[in-house]
Design a protein around this motif. Structure first.
Motif, PDB file in Angstrom:
ATOM      1  N   TRP A  30      66.814  55.418 -18.948  1.00 10.91           N
ATOM      2  CA  TRP A  30      65.716  56.205 -18.378  1.00 10.91           C
ATOM      3  C   TRP A  30      66.068  57.684 -18.460  1.00 10.91           C
ATOM      4  N   TYR A  31      65.051  58.520 -18.687  1.00 16.77           N
ATOM      5  CA  TYR A  31      65.160  59.962 -18.427  1.00 16.77           C
ATOM      6  C   TYR A  31      64.365  60.175 -17.145  1.00 16.77           C
ATOM      7  N   GLY A  32      65.043  60.291 -16.019  1.00 18.84           N
ATOM      8  CA  GLY A  32      64.318  60.352 -14.744  1.00 18.84           C
ATOM      9  C   GLY A  32      63.526  59.065 -14.569  1.00 18.84           C
ATOM     10  N   ASP A  33      62.204  59.186 -14.430  1.00 14.34           N
ATOM     11  CA  ASP A  33      61.352  57.999 -14.260  1.00 14.34           C
ATOM     12  C   ASP A  33      60.938  57.385 -15.597  1.00 14.34           C
ATOM     13  N   PHE A  34      61.202  58.104 -16.658  1.00 11.03           N
ATOM     14  CA  PHE A  34      60.679  57.678 -17.958  1.00 11.03           C
ATOM     15  C   PHE A  34      61.616  56.653 -18.609  1.00 11.03           C
ATOM     16  N   HIS A  35      61.112  55.469 -18.827  1.00 10.00           N
ATOM     17  CA  HIS A  35      61.902  54.363 -19.379  1.00 10.00           C
ATOM     18  C   HIS A  35      61.928  54.500 -20.902  1.00 10.00           C
ATOM     19  N   VAL A  36      62.951  55.175 -21.402  1.00  8.35           N
ATOM     20  CA  VAL A  36      62.931  55.571 -22.814  1.00  8.35           C
ATOM     21  C   VAL A  36      63.437  54.468 -23.753  1.00  8.35           C
ATOM     22  N   LEU A  37      64.411  53.657 -23.309  1.00 11.90           N
ATOM     23  CA  LEU A  37      64.887  52.534 -24.131  1.00 11.90           C
ATOM     24  C   LEU A  37      64.781  51.253 -23.318  1.00 11.90           C
ATOM     25  N   GLY A  54      60.649  54.675 -37.351  1.00 11.17           N
ATOM     26  CA  GLY A  54      59.721  54.572 -36.227  1.00 11.17           C
ATOM     27  C   GLY A  54      59.072  55.906 -35.959  1.00 11.17           C
ATOM     28  N   PRO A  55      57.931  55.882 -35.242  1.00 11.62           N
ATOM     29  CA  PRO A  55      57.225  57.133 -34.987  1.00 11.62           C
ATOM     30  C   PRO A  55      58.035  58.100 -34.128  1.00 11.62           C
ATOM     31  N   SER A  56      57.654  59.341 -34.189  1.00 14.37           N
ATOM     32  CA  SER A  56      58.274  60.374 -33.368  1.00 14.37           C
ATOM     33  C   SER A  56      58.149  59.990 -31.888  1.00 14.37           C
ATOM     34  N   GLY A  57      59.231  60.132 -31.152  1.00 13.40           N
ATOM     35  CA  GLY A  57      59.199  59.824 -29.727  1.00 13.40           C
ATOM     36  C   GLY A  57      59.473  58.365 -29.399  1.00 13.40           C
ATOM     37  N   SER A  58      59.808  57.551 -30.414  1.00 11.92           N
ATOM     38  CA  SER A  58      59.998  56.121 -30.160  1.00 11.92           C
ATOM     39  C   SER A  58      61.382  55.805 -29.585  1.00 11.92           C
ATOM     40  N   GLY A  59      62.284  56.792 -29.577  1.00 14.46           N
ATOM     41  CA  GLY A  59      63.594  56.571 -28.963  1.00 14.46           C
ATOM     42  C   GLY A  59      64.734  56.422 -29.961  1.00 14.46           C
ATOM     43  N   LYS A  60      64.480  56.743 -31.219  1.00 13.86           N
ATOM     44  CA  LYS A  60      65.501  56.575 -32.262  1.00 13.86           C
ATOM     45  C   LYS A  60      66.724  57.452 -31.987  1.00 13.86           C
ATOM     46  N   SER A  61      66.464  58.734 -31.733  1.00 11.82           N
ATOM     47  CA  SER A  61      67.593  59.648 -31.477  1.00 11.82           C
ATOM     48  C   SER A  61      68.336  59.238 -30.217  1.00 11.82           C
ATOM     49  N   THR A  62      67.586  58.909 -29.192  1.00  9.91           N
ATOM     50  CA  THR A  62      68.223  58.528 -27.930  1.00  9.91           C
ATOM     51  C   THR A  62      69.116  57.315 -28.148  1.00  9.91           C
ATOM     52  N   MET A  63      68.640  56.354 -28.919  1.00 11.78           N
ATOM     53  CA  MET A  63      69.447  55.147 -29.122  1.00 11.78           C
ATOM     54  C   MET A  63      70.747  55.493 -29.845  1.00 11.78           C
TER      55      MET A  63
HETATM   56  P1  ADP Z   1      62.695  59.957 -31.600  1.00 17.89           P
HETATM   57  O1  ADP Z   1      64.043  60.354 -32.034  1.00 17.89           O
HETATM   58  O2  ADP Z   1      62.301  58.582 -32.006  1.00 17.89           O
HETATM   59  O3  ADP Z   1      61.654  60.959 -32.004  1.00 17.89           O
HETATM   60  P2  ADP Z   1      63.692  60.549 -28.942  1.00 17.89           P
HETATM   61  O4  ADP Z   1      64.787  59.601 -28.690  1.00 17.89           O
HETATM   62  O5  ADP Z   1      64.047  61.948 -29.309  1.00 17.89           O
HETATM   63  O6  ADP Z   1      62.679  59.919 -30.008  1.00 17.89           O
HETATM   64  O7  ADP Z   1      62.761  60.643 -27.651  1.00 17.89           O
HETATM   65  C1  ADP Z   1      62.197  59.503 -27.058  1.00 17.89           C
HETATM   66  C2  ADP Z   1      61.372  59.930 -25.870  1.00 17.89           C
HETATM   67  O8  ADP Z   1      62.231  60.468 -24.874  1.00 17.89           O
HETATM   68  C3  ADP Z   1      60.347  61.015 -26.177  1.00 17.89           C
HETATM   69  O9  ADP Z   1      59.195  60.749 -25.417  1.00 17.89           O
HETATM   70  C4  ADP Z   1      61.020  62.288 -25.706  1.00 17.89           C
HETATM   71  O10 ADP Z   1      60.078  63.225 -25.302  1.00 17.89           O
HETATM   72  C5  ADP Z   1      61.849  61.784 -24.539  1.00 17.89           C
HETATM   73  N1  ADP Z   1      63.078  62.567 -24.354  1.00 17.89           N
HETATM   74  C6  ADP Z   1      64.018  62.810 -25.293  1.00 17.89           C
HETATM   75  N2  ADP Z   1      65.042  63.508 -24.783  1.00 17.89           N
HETATM   76  C7  ADP Z   1      64.753  63.731 -23.480  1.00 17.89           C
HETATM   77  C8  ADP Z   1      65.421  64.386 -22.394  1.00 17.89           C
HETATM   78  N3  ADP Z   1      66.622  64.949 -22.579  1.00 17.89           N
HETATM   79  N4  ADP Z   1      64.803  64.402 -21.204  1.00 17.89           N
HETATM   80  C9  ADP Z   1      63.604  63.807 -21.019  1.00 17.89           C
HETATM   81  N5  ADP Z   1      62.915  63.145 -21.979  1.00 17.89           N
HETATM   82  C10 ADP Z   1      63.481  63.113 -23.195  1.00 17.89           C
END
Ligand code: ADP
Ligand code: MG
Length: 260
Positions: A30-37, A54-63
């Protein structure tokens, strides 16, 4: 897509071993309340070349940032090369020296020469003596075909050259796994090929690689598996032929129709 088609790929070295390199089990972030993965499950064996799409914002970088703990996950388990990623800091150093990472924006130190960029981590993290670190750096700068740039500063190099330095810098830590996050996205088209060629050579040498990229030609030719992410989940994964020719989910079909 045409960029890598002209090159004959040597697949003979690209053997996938039985040894597990990365094991991700029910991982959530989670990023705060946002369930990112959401409930990520992924096993990567040594020698695999995985493309993450995957589309932009799908969580690829985060993973992939979770895999070398640039980001922390909150639930589930990530094991890299037998070491579980936890809040135990001594594990983090071990992981960082075994997992190399290459970003969209090369993140070279602008005030250090190319050679110094490459010797910094081996000297400070691995305690490699300076002379040895320099020899290693020159070896990898030769490998990415820019040894003549060693004494210049990053700002004096083209984007493609800087990205190859970034790859060489990672290799100087002699990682067992390389993570790439859109390494060619910030490059002018004529520089994309030289970076992809470097990545192809790494694959041919058997490096375990996870690559977030929009270069679907690279995916078709080099990957043994393509993973499709959407809204924080792994929606589908398959070998490239099947992934591109016979996508299963509607989300994958929509994505492919937009990029191919
Ligand atoms: P991708 O690489 O697939 O484009 P990201 O992993 O960068 O996706 O981001 C996934 C989601 O998490 C997006 O909605 C992005 O806005 C959000 N996000 C990314 N980094 C942060 C952060 N440090 N704090 C809050 N939200 C984030
Ligand atoms: Mg991203």
């Amino acid at each position: 897509m045409s960029l890598v088609q002209e090159r004959t790929i040597n697949r003979s070295q690209m053997q996938v071993s039985d040894e597990v390199a990365i094991q991700i089990t029910n991982m959530n972030k989670w990023y705060g309340d946002f369930h990112v993965l959401r409930d990520i499950n992924l096993t990567v064996n040594q020698g695999e070349r995985i493309v993450i799409a995957g589309p932009s914002g799908s969580g690829k970088s985060t993973m992939i940032r979770c895999i070398n703990r640039l980001e922390e996950h909150q639930k589930g388990q990530i094991i890299v090369d037998g070491t579980e990623l936890s809040s135990d800091l001594k594990n983090i150093d071990k992981i960082r020296s075994e997992v190399g990472m290459c970003f969209q924006h090369f993140n070279l130190f602008p005030h250090l020469t190319i050679l110094e960029n490459c010797t910094l981590a081996p000297m400070w993290v691995r305690k490699t003596p300076k002379k040895e670190a320099e020899a290693l750096a020159m070896h990898f700068l030769e490998k990415v075909k820019i040894p003549e740039q060693a004494d210049k500063y990053p700002g004096m190099l083209s984007g493609g050259q800087q990205q190859r330095v970034a790859i060489a810098r990672s290799l100087c830590m002699q990682p067992r796994i390389m993570l790439f996050d859109e390494p060619t996205s910030a490059l002018d088209p004529e520089m994309i090929k030289e970076v992809l060629d470097t990545m192809i050579e790494l694959a041919e040498e058997g490096m375990t690689m996870l690559c977030v990229t929009h270069e679907m030609g690279f995916a078709r030719q080099v990957a043994n598996r393509v993973i499709f992410m959407d809204q924080g989940q792994i929606v589908e994964q398959n070998e490239p032929e099947e992934f591109f020719n016979n996508p299963q989910s509607d989300r994958t079909k929509l994505f492919l129709s937009q990029i191919l």
